[in-house]
Design an enzyme around this catalytic site. Structure first.
Site, PDB file in Angstrom:
ATOM      1  N   GLY A 253       0.830  -1.204   0.000  1.00  0.00           N
ATOM      2  CA  GLY A 253       0.000   0.000   0.000  1.00  0.00           C
ATOM      3  C   GLY A 253       0.857   1.243   0.000  1.00  0.00           C
TER       4      GLY A 253
ATOM      5  CB  ALA B  83       0.205  -1.730   8.449  1.00  0.00           C
ATOM      6  CB  THR B  84       5.440   0.194   6.010  1.00  0.00           C
ATOM      7  OG1 THR B  84       5.171  -0.731   4.945  1.00  0.00           O
ATOM      8  CG2 THR B  84       6.371  -0.445   7.007  1.00  0.00           C
ATOM      9  CB  CYS B  85       0.715   0.720   3.174  1.00  0.00           C
ATOM     10  SG  CYS B  85      -0.359  -0.387   4.090  1.00  0.00           S
ATOM     11  CG  MET B  86      -2.632   1.909   6.382  1.00  0.00           C
ATOM     12  SD  MET B  86      -4.042   1.009   7.055  1.00  0.00           S
ATOM     13  CE  MET B  86      -3.245  -0.468   7.692  1.00  0.00           C
TER      14      MET B  86
END
Length: 1025
Positions: A709, A991-994
């Protein structure tokens, strides 16, 4: 009454609006007026006819009388004056009265009589060597008026005869060794004898000739014979015209001369000095004119005329030889001799500067060969409707460039500033005004490379101008420069001209000085003075660009700027100052980045506010123009916001075109560089702007868990840049400070090295485009290539400090450098392979000496900093500019550009991260687990803090402007629904995308620290997500 049938009794109505009587009256008056005018015209015609008849009869009678007198003269003295004796020239004789009465220069017989008369006078003078007794007899004072009249008329008709018959005397009038029996030579020798300065009537004779515009006659004679004079060889003898001209100008320039003033339009300066290459035709006259008193007289005369803006010059010979350009070339050529004489007057230097400034202002710009080549490429697509430009003759161009060379400017500036006792008095203001006006016009007209080094190092120009500007700034009052010297209106700011000259000269000086001179020895200006200079330049720029933006658009064509310069010099100089002041301030900022001597905020303008920032992103606004020309006036954080807004705008424009399937990469972690190169190189420029999603494959060939993401892409960018820019790969090398720059020998390692550099440029641009900070420390001299800038000597210490020390040793070497046996060659050593390159054509045979050592030093610096990495840098830049536009990067200097790429350690502010953190799943900012968490993070080492940041965001660097700008904001979510031992044994995940951290509610700091350290150091890819 009944109708009788007679219509005459009925009332008649005139439909014409007027009665017939009124119309007849007006017609009569008009006819009377026309008749009166006709009679008046008839009387005028009759009167004119009578005058014409009278004139004709008078001329006819005079012609008959002249013929009669001529017959009497010839019968008495003979056709060749063979019967003329010495007594014919005495006061009692009618010889000259008769000769002057009937003489006609176009009559061959009359011309012969004049020649023989002059020959007889010359013979008699040679015999008894007393021309006064020949004309005046025993007592000159008794017949003074008569003798003076005869002498000056005889001299004039000799010159007039030569002028009217100049077509018959080809190759005679200007020949130094002309035969004395030739008719032209006889007349010229007679004139020279008649106006000899020793004679009592010399002053009256010279005055009469000047009033009869004899210089205009000589001008036509010289122009008719100019081509012949050019090819004649000089033997040291004078031609007759040159000799007479020398006598005339010497007499007029004497202080004791009481001659009445001559019309400046017909004086020597206007008529003769506008002849192209006059000193080649009259080489000895140049020495006469160059004597101090004489040149001072004529140059002062010209300066007075220029103050009145009077056009005194005759018509141009041709478009290639405009009169003002010929005048300038001749003045400059002679002025070099005048200025070299001891005790040259201050006043003459001021007048010379004023005259040269005025004439240079009218001159079309003269380009160097490199400028011409560059402009020729630009003008290939130029509109053919542009204004026609004046093109000077090449030899005339060369004469002007040679005349106003470094030696001339050195002498002139030293004379002007040598007369200053205290900066700020009236004399110093005049000297500074004269020097600045001349140099400003010179910089706009002539190639600069010829004069800048001399102005910077061999004159007091920088010191005097700085003391003047500092004094005015401290007193908060700028002295107004004399309007007739500066060519600017009297209400122009007093700092305009000094800044227009000081900035380019001091900027050139900063390119030559080394770090020790600038920082340690504080030369040429002290660091305290430089801080004051920064304030002056900043205030001047802000006033020119924001408060009073009257300068023309910098994007205008060259021709239109030149026209603006001629029509409105005030606007032109403001535009010029805005450019040179911004260039100097930018250079001073570079020096401050190398070693800080003033706070960075000193470069920021005081008036930058939110309104300014909002305007800066709109093309065509004042703020936008300032952003392009002087970005350092705006704080760095504001420029980063503008940069980010420009990236967002581009993404929004291209967002709908992103195709996910086309931009999905599968990357093997152990072959990350090759996979990324193959897949990214296949993307179009449009696809590069779109989103890229990455799936990693681990060492076992298994796809890693996790959906990209945005976090996996950030991890990919950080890993690929670390691998690609690793020095072990051979594309880049490290300086002694571990800063990266292209490997000059990359071609010896990789056959397709240039394609790799193009790929790396795209890669870095993609990281910046997506806002991903990468930990790549580039060398400053390489970052300057992204801004398409040139590197100089002071950039060399970052690459090769040992070479820099050797070059500085050479620069300050006191002995004979030729004895060191150095030549203009440099040895390259790449991977054990040595090659020798010439720094100049024929450099192997050109020895380094004290005269050319500065050139050698800068050629070596250029070779190492620019030439060796030119191909690699060029391909890197092409790839980089596929995503990042040049004007975006131009907002930042090299130091700021590095921050834009990598961020700084200040961005790892734990307190700032805590302030801008959200909480979820039952956590809040005062929860005991959260307090423990922040205590643990604060206790981490810097390296572990960076690893934690990468663990939760995918990047080890925080946002450049702080965590307030992290998208989305960092969030801590509670993991594990209960606090059982099994749940608390879990590792934290992310969760690196968030930018999300899933944190179990650990019971102690020790447990939390151990779990966090294990998780961030596991390097398990995204299997912990």
């Amino acid at each position: 009454m009944f109708f009788s049938g007679d219509p005459t009794s009925r009332k008649r109505v005139a439909l014409g609006g007027r009665s017939s009587k009124e119309r007849d009256t007006q017609k009569l008056m008009e006819q009377t007026r026309m008749e009166r005018d006709r009679r008046l015209w008839q009387r005028k015609q009759n009167a004119s006819a009578i005058k014409i008849q009278k004139c004709f009869r008078g001329r006819k009678a005079a012609k008959a009388e002249r013929a009669k007198v001529r017959e009497q003269f010839l019968s008495r003295y003979g056709s060749y004056c063979q019967n003329a004796e010495r007594c014919c020239f005495c006061p009692d004789s009618d010889y000259f009265r008769q000769l002057f009465f009937f003489f006609n220069a176009r009559n061959a017989g009359d011309f012969t009589i004049l020649v023989e008369t002059c020959r007889g006078i010359l013979n008699l003078v040679r015999d008894n060597d007393n021309i006064v007794s020949l004309f005046a007899g025993v007592d000159y004072s008794a017949v003074l008026a008569l003798v003076d009249h005869r002498v000056k008329n005889l001299a004039y008709i000799c010159i007039l005869s030569l002028y009217q018959n100049r077509s018959h005397f080809r190759q005679q009038l200007l020949v130094p060794d002309a035969d004395s029996v030739m008719q032209a030579t006889v007349l010229l020798e007679a004139v020279a004898a008649l106006i000899d300065p020793k004679l009592p009537w010399a002053c009256k004779a010279v005055s009469y000739l000047c009033q009869k515009n004899v210089f205009a006659l000589f001008r036509e004679i010289v122009l008719a014979e100019r081509e012949n004079a050019k090819t004649s060889s000089s033997t040291g003898n004078l031609s007759g015209v040159e000799h007479i001209t020398g006598i005339l100008i010497s007499h007029s320039g004497q202080n004791s001369c009481s001659c009445p003033n001559v019309d400046p339009k017909f004086c020597f300066s206007s008529q003769m000095l506008t002849v192209p290459f006059l000193w080649k035709i009259f080489p000895s006259l140049k020495g006469v004119f160059s004597t101090q008193g004489l040149s001072q007289h004529y140059i002062h005369q010209m300066s007075l005329c220029l103050q009145n803006h009077t056009n005194l010059l005759p018509s141009d010979i041709s478009a290639e030889y405009p009169g003002y350009a010929c005048l300038l070339g001749n003045i400059l050529e002679a002025a070099g001799v005048t200025l070299s004489q001891p005790a040259c007057p201050f006043e003459m230097a001021v007048d010379l500067a004023a005259v040269s400034t005025f004439l240079l202002e009218a001159l079309p710009p003269i380009k160097s060969s490199s400028q011409k080549a560059k402009e020729a490429m630009i003008e290939e697509d130029a509109d053919s409707a542009d204004d026609i430009q004046i093109v000077l003759d090449k030899d005339l161009e060369r004469q002007i460039i040679t005349g106003i060379d470094s030696r001339f400017l050195l002498q002139l500036i030293n004379v002007l500033f040598g007369g200053i006792s205290a900066v700020g008095d009236d004399r110093s203001v005049v000297a500074i005004g004269a020097a600045c006006a001349l140099l400003h016009v010179t910089f706009n007209t002539l190639p600069l490379e010829r004069v800048m080094t001399v102005l910077a190092y061999r004159t007091e120009l920088v010191r005097v101008l700085w003391e003047f500007m500092k004094n005015c700034h401290d007193n908060k009052r700028w002295s107004s420069l004399p309007e007739h010297l500066s060519l600017l209106p009297g209400d122009s700011p007093g700092w305009l001209l000094p800044l227009a000259v000081f900035c380019p000269v001091y900027k050139h000086m900063l390119m030559i000085v080394d770090n020790e001179e600038f920082y340690e020895q504080e030369r040429p200006l002290s660091l305290r003075d430089i801080r004051s200079l920064i304030v002056i330049l900043r205030q001047a720029l802000w006033q020119l660009l924001w408060l009073n933006p009257t300068a023309p658009n910098a994007s205008a064509k060259t021709t239109s700027r030149e026209n603006t310069s001629k029509q409105n010099p005030n606007e032109s100089i403001k535009h010029r100052v805005s450019i040179v002041a911004s260039e100097l301030l930018s250079q001073l900022q570079d020096w401050n980045n190398r070693r800080e001597f003033t706070p960075p905020s000193d470069f920021h303008a005081d008036g930058v506010d939110d309104f300014f920032i909002s305007q800066a992103v709109v093309d065509g606004t004042k703020a936008n123009e300032i952003m392009k020309l002087a970005p350092f006036l705006i704080p760095f954080t504001s420029r980063v916001k503008i940069f980010n807004s420009q990236l967002v705008a581009v993404k929004q424009r291209h967002g709908p075109h992103g195709v996910f399937a086309r931009n999905r990469f599968t990357i093997r972690r152990d072959r990350i560089l090759e996979d990324a190169y193959n897949q990214m190189s296949a993307l179009s420029e449009e696809d590069l702007r779109g989103l890229i999603r990455v799936t990693f494959v681990n060492e076992l060939g298994v796809e890693e868990a996790g959906i990209d993401g945005g976090g996996i892409f950030k991890d990919f960018m950080e890993n690929i840049t670390r691998a690609a820019f690793d020095v072990q790969y051979g594309l880049f090398k490290e300086t002694v400070d571990h800063l990266l720059y292209p490997n000059p020998g990359s071609g010896l390692i990789h056959e397709q090295h240039l394609q790799f550099f193009h790929f790396l440029g795209c890669l870095l641009a993609k990281a910046m485009f997506e806002g991903v900070l990468v930990d790549i420390p580039f060398a400053t001299f390489f970052l300057s290539k992204l801004k398409q800038k040139f590197n100089y000597l002071n950039d060399l210490p970052s690459l090769d400090p040992e070479l820099y020390r050797h070059l500085i040793f050479l620069k300050h070497y006191q002995g004979d450098i030729a004895g060191l046996e150095l030549y203009f060659v440099i040895v390259n050593n790449e991977y054990g392979e040595q090659t020798e390159e010439e720094l100049l054509p024929g450099g192997r045979n050109l020895r380094v000496t004290n005269e050319n050592v500065i050139t050698f030093i800068h050629l070596v610096s250029n070779h190492r900093l620019n030439f060796q990495i030119r191909q690699q840098s060029s391909h890197f830049l092409r790839g980089f500019q596929q995503l990042i536009q040049k004007d975006w990067i131009d907002m930042f200097n090299e130091h700021e550009l590095q921050l834009l790429i990598s961020g700084s350690l200040e961005s790892l502010d734990v307190d700032d991260l805590r302030i801008h953190t959200n909480y979820a799943g039952g956590y809040h900012k005062e929860h005991y687990v959260i307090d423990m968490f922040w205590d643990v993070i604060k206790g981490f080492s810097l390296e572990n803090q960076k690893k934690f940041l990468k663990f939760v965001t995918g990047c080890s660097r925080g946002p450049l402007l702080g965590f307030k700008y992290l998208e989305p904001l960092f969030c801590i979510q509670r993991a594990a629904g209960n606090a059982s031992d099994e749940a608390l044994d879990r590792l934290p995940t992310s969760a690196t995308c968030m930018n999300l951290l899933k944190l179990p509610p650990y019971r102690s700091k020790e447990q939390m620290e151990a779990k966090l350290l294990y998780a961030i150091n596991a390097e398990a890819g995204f299997d912990l997500s």
